[in-house]
Enzyme design. Structure first.
Site, PDB file in Angstrom:
ATOM      1  N   CYS A 130       0.837  -1.219   0.000  1.00 23.44           N
ATOM      2  CA  CYS A 130       0.000   0.000   0.000  1.00 23.44           C
ATOM      3  C   CYS A 130       0.869   1.264   0.000  1.00 23.44           C
ATOM      4  O   CYS A 130       0.692   2.147  -0.844  1.00 23.44           O
ATOM      5  CB  CYS A 130      -0.983  -0.026   1.161  1.00 23.44           C
TER       6      CYS A 130
HETATM    7  N1  LIG Z   1      -4.333  -4.016   5.160  1.00 26.30           N
HETATM    8  C1  LIG Z   1      -3.824  -3.325   4.157  1.00 26.30           C
HETATM    9  O1  LIG Z   1      -4.081  -2.132   4.002  1.00 26.30           O
HETATM   10  C2  LIG Z   1      -2.943  -4.023   3.157  1.00 26.30           C
HETATM   11  C3  LIG Z   1      -2.533  -3.291   2.024  1.00 26.30           C
HETATM   12  C4  LIG Z   1      -1.699  -3.913   1.077  1.00 26.30           C
HETATM   13  C5  LIG Z   1      -1.285  -5.214   1.287  1.00 26.30           C
HETATM   14  N2  LIG Z   1      -1.683  -5.873   2.407  1.00 26.30           N
HETATM   15  C6  LIG Z   1      -1.203  -7.233   2.585  1.00 26.30           C
HETATM   16  O2  LIG Z   1      -2.286  -8.127   2.328  1.00 26.30           O
HETATM   17  C7  LIG Z   1      -2.163  -9.279   3.154  1.00 26.30           C
HETATM   18  C8  LIG Z   1      -3.451  -9.412   3.975  1.00 26.30           C
HETATM   19  O3  LIG Z   1      -3.599  -8.228   4.743  1.00 26.30           O
HETATM   20  P1  LIG Z   1      -4.843  -7.994   5.691  1.00 26.30           P
HETATM   21  O4  LIG Z   1      -4.735  -6.600   6.163  1.00 26.30           O
HETATM   22  O5  LIG Z   1      -6.086  -8.468   5.066  1.00 26.30           O
HETATM   23  O6  LIG Z   1      -4.465  -8.994   6.894  1.00 26.30           O
HETATM   24  P2  LIG Z   1      -5.427  -9.524   8.043  1.00 26.30           P
HETATM   25  O7  LIG Z   1      -6.558  -8.579   8.235  1.00 26.30           O
HETATM   26  O8  LIG Z   1      -4.549  -9.845   9.186  1.00 26.30           O
HETATM   27  O9  LIG Z   1      -6.031 -10.869   7.422  1.00 26.30           O
HETATM   28  C9  LIG Z   1      -5.247 -11.989   7.109  1.00 26.30           C
HETATM   29  C10 LIG Z   1      -6.108 -13.236   7.272  1.00 26.30           C
HETATM   30  O10 LIG Z   1      -5.317 -14.370   6.920  1.00 26.30           O
HETATM   31  C11 LIG Z   1      -5.819 -15.522   7.607  1.00 26.30           C
HETATM   32  N3  LIG Z   1      -4.673 -16.227   8.205  1.00 26.30           N
HETATM   33  C12 LIG Z   1      -3.934 -15.856   9.261  1.00 26.30           C
HETATM   34  N4  LIG Z   1      -2.927 -16.728   9.438  1.00 26.30           N
HETATM   35  C13 LIG Z   1      -3.030 -17.661   8.460  1.00 26.30           C
HETATM   36  C14 LIG Z   1      -2.278 -18.809   8.087  1.00 26.30           C
HETATM   37  N5  LIG Z   1      -1.196 -19.159   8.770  1.00 26.30           N
HETATM   38  N6  LIG Z   1      -2.691 -19.518   7.009  1.00 26.30           N
HETATM   39  C15 LIG Z   1      -3.771 -19.156   6.297  1.00 26.30           C
HETATM   40  N7  LIG Z   1      -4.523 -18.085   6.620  1.00 26.30           N
HETATM   41  C16 LIG Z   1      -4.142 -17.339   7.664  1.00 26.30           C
HETATM   42  C17 LIG Z   1      -6.773 -15.018   8.665  1.00 26.30           C
HETATM   43  O11 LIG Z   1      -8.084 -15.219   8.130  1.00 26.30           O
HETATM   44  P3  LIG Z   1      -8.907 -16.517   8.526  1.00 26.30           P
HETATM   45  O12 LIG Z   1      -8.949 -16.510  10.022  1.00 26.30           O
HETATM   46  O13 LIG Z   1     -10.231 -16.266   7.903  1.00 26.30           O
HETATM   47  O14 LIG Z   1      -8.182 -17.704   7.959  1.00 26.30           O
HETATM   48  C18 LIG Z   1      -6.522 -13.515   8.695  1.00 26.30           C
HETATM   49  O15 LIG Z   1      -7.682 -12.797   9.051  1.00 26.30           O
HETATM   50  C19 LIG Z   1      -0.915  -9.057   4.024  1.00 26.30           C
HETATM   51  O16 LIG Z   1       0.184  -9.678   3.448  1.00 26.30           O
HETATM   52  C20 LIG Z   1      -0.750  -7.538   3.991  1.00 26.30           C
HETATM   53  O17 LIG Z   1       0.558  -7.110   4.205  1.00 26.30           O
HETATM   54  C21 LIG Z   1      -2.514  -5.319   3.329  1.00 26.30           C
END
Ligand SMILES: NC(=O)c1ccc[n+]([C@@H]2O[C@H](COP(=O)([O-])OP(=O)(O)OC[C@H]3O[C@@H](n4cnc5c(N)ncnc54)[C@H](OP(=O)(O)O)[C@@H]3O)[C@@H](O)[C@H]2O)c1
Length: 324
Positions: A135
């Site tokens: 981001c």
């Molecule tokens: N947030 C942002 O603004 C943003 C922007 C750009 C990129 N990103 C990237 O996008 C990715 C996701 O970000 P996010 O903000 O959505 O993260 P998040 O809110 O922490 O969600 C990630 C989800 O992954 C699942 N998870 C956790 N551990 C796991 C494992 N070991 N194996 C499989 N599933 C697992 C969980 O969902 P379940 O419990 O449903 O399995 C968790 O809610 C990250 O790499 C982040 O750096 C985020």
């Protein structure tokens, strides 16, 4: 209609993808995989979708989907792909940083293309694996790419960027706890943020010399959006800089240069990046702003999917900012 799957369904980027894809004319969500909520309604995690979907979270994947979005923390995408096999025709969009750098872009015979459409549109149209940019990296690069292409980033580049709390994901941490974050501002990872690697590779991709970049990320006490300011030595005049940016983004679907100073709320809840240029003596100040969860993540992921499937990049992404 194509069938898609979402991995990491209860997280923030997963939730935004579901919201976008429910309103996409070419897509049917086949499954939303969750490690923690299998069998429960998607609305148990994403209450904003109440009345819009009866989908349940799944504990299994359908390996034959046409596209899969990996919304997992860093390192977990590689692990997930190692443990789950998808069909030859399944296109992959990964939102983590596992495959963004050239050195890590090859996995199991696939080469992930860095999914910044303003930089790599034709490569994206011809690939089946995308490493969706970070981001901060998206906001900062879009503010600097036209200068990099023109060889005008020879001096030091100083960047400050402030982000909303959703940038850190759904998990609770000390710095996303309401009592700490509300009415508070702080910097973190000064000059060492992990997105510097992908930003550097893109800026250098034009083959021009690029000055050292100093990046100070800041945590803001709002939930969504990034406002980035970058400044560097600039000997030209402002009108020349404006025409450089106008020409670089002439065909961009979502990146636009504003004559007026810009602010965060004009892009929150959209896939837009707005840019403003300001000159002071021999310094050029570039301000760029995005929604971290849309142009910075799930919106850009849908834009990349649209390009990979040969659709209009705007499909499913015609969103209006709330502003007031
Ligand atoms: N947030 C942002 O603004 C943003 C922007 C750009 C990129 N990103 C990237 O996008 C990715 C996701 O970000 P996010 O903000 O959505 O993260 P998040 O809110 O922490 O969600 C990630 C989800 O992954 C699942 N998870 C956790 N551990 C796991 C494992 N070991 N194996 C499989 N599933 C697992 C969980 O969902 P379940 O419990 O449903 O399995 C968790 O809610 C990250 O790499 C982040 O750096 C985020």
């Amino acid at each position: 209609m194509i069938k898609v799957g979402i991995i990491g369904g209860s997280g923030y980027t997963g939730g935004e993808l579901i919201r976008l894809l429910l309103n996409h004319s070419q897509v049917e969500i086949d499954f939303v995989f969750s490690t923690t909520r299998a069998g429960k309604p998607v609305t148990s995690a994403h209450q904003d979708l109440l009345g819009q979907t009866n989908l349940l979270f799944s504990g299994e994947v359908n390996p034959k989907v046409d596209a899969v979005f990996l919304c997992l923390g860093h390192g977990n995408s590689t692990k997930f792909l190692d443990e789950n096999t998808f069909a030859e025709h399944t296109k992959i969009v990964d939102l983590s940083n596992d495959f963004r750098l050239q050195a890590s872009s090859n996995w199991n015979g696939k080469t992930f293309v860095y999914g910044l459409p303003e930089l790599n549109k034709s490569k994206i149209e011809n690939t089946d694996a995308i490493a969706n940019p970070g981001c901060f990296a998206t906001a900062i690069q879009l503010g600097l790419l036209p200068l990099a292409q023109a060889g005008l980033l020879k001096g030091e580049i100083h960047t400050n960027a402030i982000t909303g709390s959703t940038g850190a994901g759904v998990g609770l941490s000390a710095t996303s706890h309401f009592s700490w974050r509300n009415n508070n501002v702080s910097w973190y990872k000064p000059f060492t943020h992990q997105h510097l690697g992908e930003i550097g590779e893109s800026l250098k991709s034009f083959g021009n010399p690029t000055g050292k970049q100093y990046f100070l990320p800041t945590r803001g006490n709002f939930t969504r959006g990034i406002l980035a300011t970058s400044y560097t030595r600039f000997d030209g005049d402002l009108e020349a800089a404006k025409s450089l940016f106008a020409s670089f983004y002439a065909d961009a679907a979502f990146t636009h240069v504003s004559e007026e100073p810009i602010h965060l709320k004009q892009v929150v809840n959209t896939n837009q990046c707005h840019i403003h240029l300001h000159q002071h003596e021999d310094v050029l100040l570039v301000t760029s702003t995005i929604d971290n969860l849309l142009k910075g993540a799930s919106g850009q992921a849908v834009q990349n999917m649209n390009l990979m499937f040969g659709w209009d990049q705007r499909e499913g992404l015609q969103l209006k900012a709330g502003v007031f």
